[in-house]
Design a protein around this motif. Sequence first.
Motif, PDB file in Angstrom:
ATOM      1  N   LYS A 163     -11.033   0.404  -4.108  1.00 52.00           N
ATOM      2  CA  LYS A 163     -10.369   0.491  -5.394  1.00 52.00           C
ATOM      3  C   LYS A 163     -10.661  -0.732  -6.233  1.00 52.00           C
ATOM      4  O   LYS A 163     -10.908  -1.802  -5.687  1.00 52.00           O
ATOM      5  N   ALA A 164     -10.651  -0.525  -7.541  1.00 50.88           N
ATOM      6  CA  ALA A 164     -10.828  -1.621  -8.484  1.00 50.88           C
ATOM      7  C   ALA A 164      -9.955  -1.350  -9.698  1.00 50.88           C
ATOM      8  O   ALA A 164     -10.071  -0.296 -10.323  1.00 50.88           O
ATOM      9  N   PHE A 165      -9.058  -2.283  -9.980  1.00 51.23           N
ATOM     10  CA  PHE A 165      -8.225  -2.245 -11.177  1.00 51.23           C
ATOM     11  C   PHE A 165      -8.623  -3.483 -11.976  1.00 51.23           C
ATOM     12  O   PHE A 165      -8.297  -4.600 -11.596  1.00 51.23           O
ATOM     13  N   VAL A 166      -9.379  -3.270 -13.062  1.00 51.06           N
ATOM     14  CA  VAL A 166      -9.929  -4.366 -13.852  1.00 51.06           C
ATOM     15  C   VAL A 166      -9.268  -4.371 -15.228  1.00 51.06           C
ATOM     16  O   VAL A 166      -9.223  -3.342 -15.900  1.00 51.06           O
ATOM     17  N   GLY A 167      -8.729  -5.525 -15.631  1.00 52.67           N
ATOM     18  CA  GLY A 167      -8.099  -5.638 -16.933  1.00 52.67           C
ATOM     19  C   GLY A 167      -7.269  -6.903 -17.021  1.00 52.67           C
ATOM     20  O   GLY A 167      -7.517  -7.875 -16.317  1.00 52.67           O
TER      21      GLY A 167
ATOM     22  N   VAL B  81     -13.636  -9.727  -5.496  1.00 58.53           N
ATOM     23  CA  VAL B  81     -13.375 -10.520  -6.694  1.00 58.53           C
ATOM     24  C   VAL B  81     -14.393 -10.215  -7.787  1.00 58.53           C
ATOM     25  O   VAL B  81     -15.479  -9.728  -7.521  1.00 58.53           O
ATOM     26  N   GLY B  82     -13.990 -10.518  -9.025  1.00 57.99           N
ATOM     27  CA  GLY B  82     -14.870 -10.323 -10.161  1.00 57.99           C
ATOM     28  C   GLY B  82     -14.134 -10.654 -11.445  1.00 57.99           C
ATOM     29  O   GLY B  82     -12.927 -10.876 -11.435  1.00 57.99           O
ATOM     30  N   ASP B  83     -14.858 -10.676 -12.555  1.00 61.65           N
ATOM     31  CA  ASP B  83     -14.265 -10.980 -13.853  1.00 61.65           C
ATOM     32  C   ASP B  83     -13.235  -9.935 -14.242  1.00 61.65           C
ATOM     33  O   ASP B  83     -13.514  -8.735 -14.197  1.00 61.65           O
ATOM     34  N   GLY B  84     -12.046 -10.379 -14.640  1.00 63.57           N
ATOM     35  CA  GLY B  84     -10.988  -9.488 -15.109  1.00 63.57           C
ATOM     36  C   GLY B  84     -10.349  -8.639 -14.034  1.00 63.57           C
ATOM     37  O   GLY B  84      -9.570  -7.745 -14.331  1.00 63.57           O
ATOM     38  N   VAL B  85     -10.665  -8.898 -12.773  1.00 65.40           N
ATOM     39  CA  VAL B  85     -10.136  -8.081 -11.691  1.00 65.40           C
ATOM     40  C   VAL B  85      -8.658  -8.399 -11.463  1.00 65.40           C
ATOM     41  O   VAL B  85      -8.291  -9.539 -11.188  1.00 65.40           O
ATOM     42  N   GLN B  86      -7.808  -7.379 -11.619  1.00 66.40           N
ATOM     43  CA  GLN B  86      -6.400  -7.494 -11.253  1.00 66.40           C
ATOM     44  C   GLN B  86      -6.274  -7.206  -9.763  1.00 66.40           C
ATOM     45  O   GLN B  86      -5.457  -7.790  -9.083  1.00 66.40           O
TER      46      GLN B  86
ATOM     47  N   ASP C 231      -2.919  -8.271 -18.203  1.00 63.40           N
ATOM     48  CA  ASP C 231      -1.535  -7.847 -18.007  1.00 63.40           C
ATOM     49  C   ASP C 231      -1.147  -6.666 -18.889  1.00 63.40           C
ATOM     50  O   ASP C 231      -0.166  -5.983 -18.614  1.00 63.40           O
ATOM     51  N   ALA C 232      -1.904  -6.395 -19.959  1.00 66.58           N
ATOM     52  CA  ALA C 232      -1.549  -5.341 -20.904  1.00 66.58           C
ATOM     53  C   ALA C 232      -2.261  -4.011 -20.649  1.00 66.58           C
ATOM     54  O   ALA C 232      -1.716  -2.956 -20.933  1.00 66.58           O
TER      55      ALA C 232
END
Length: 144
Positions: A43-47, A18-23, A49-50
């Motif tokens: 893996k980390a996908f941070v952002g 977990v983390g800030d902005g983590v998708q 919905d856009a």
Amino acid sequence: MSNVTLADGTSYVSYPLVGDGVQLATAGALLDNSGNVAQRTEKAFVGDDASGHARMRVDGNLTMDKQLTTTDAENNVTTYAGFWDKLNNCLANAGIPSWVITAITIACAAVCVGTVGLGCVGCIAAAAGIWGGQVGYCIDQAQK
């Protein structure tokens, strides 16, 4: 923890991070049908919905480090035959952001060329991480 087991007995076990902005962020392992570790992933996908940044490591090697947007997802719409078309539709219907689906597609394209074998399915499960249960269902449905 998420555990996706496929019909051939292979499975992917992942732990969400977990983390800030983590998708999506996970650490996981692909296990062969004997329970031995075949591959390790982070893996980390941070952002949002856009758009977001996708970074993936497989067995410690950086395999993806890319900024993606929903526009990238729209531009990446290709006529995928069979498996990929079904998988992408199922993931989209599950509410997974389009840029995350694009990241999964890009991350796994080289492994999946011409096959939907262990490496390909493992890559998809590894890339999808926290949506493991839904992705397992989508992989199963796409293989039918």
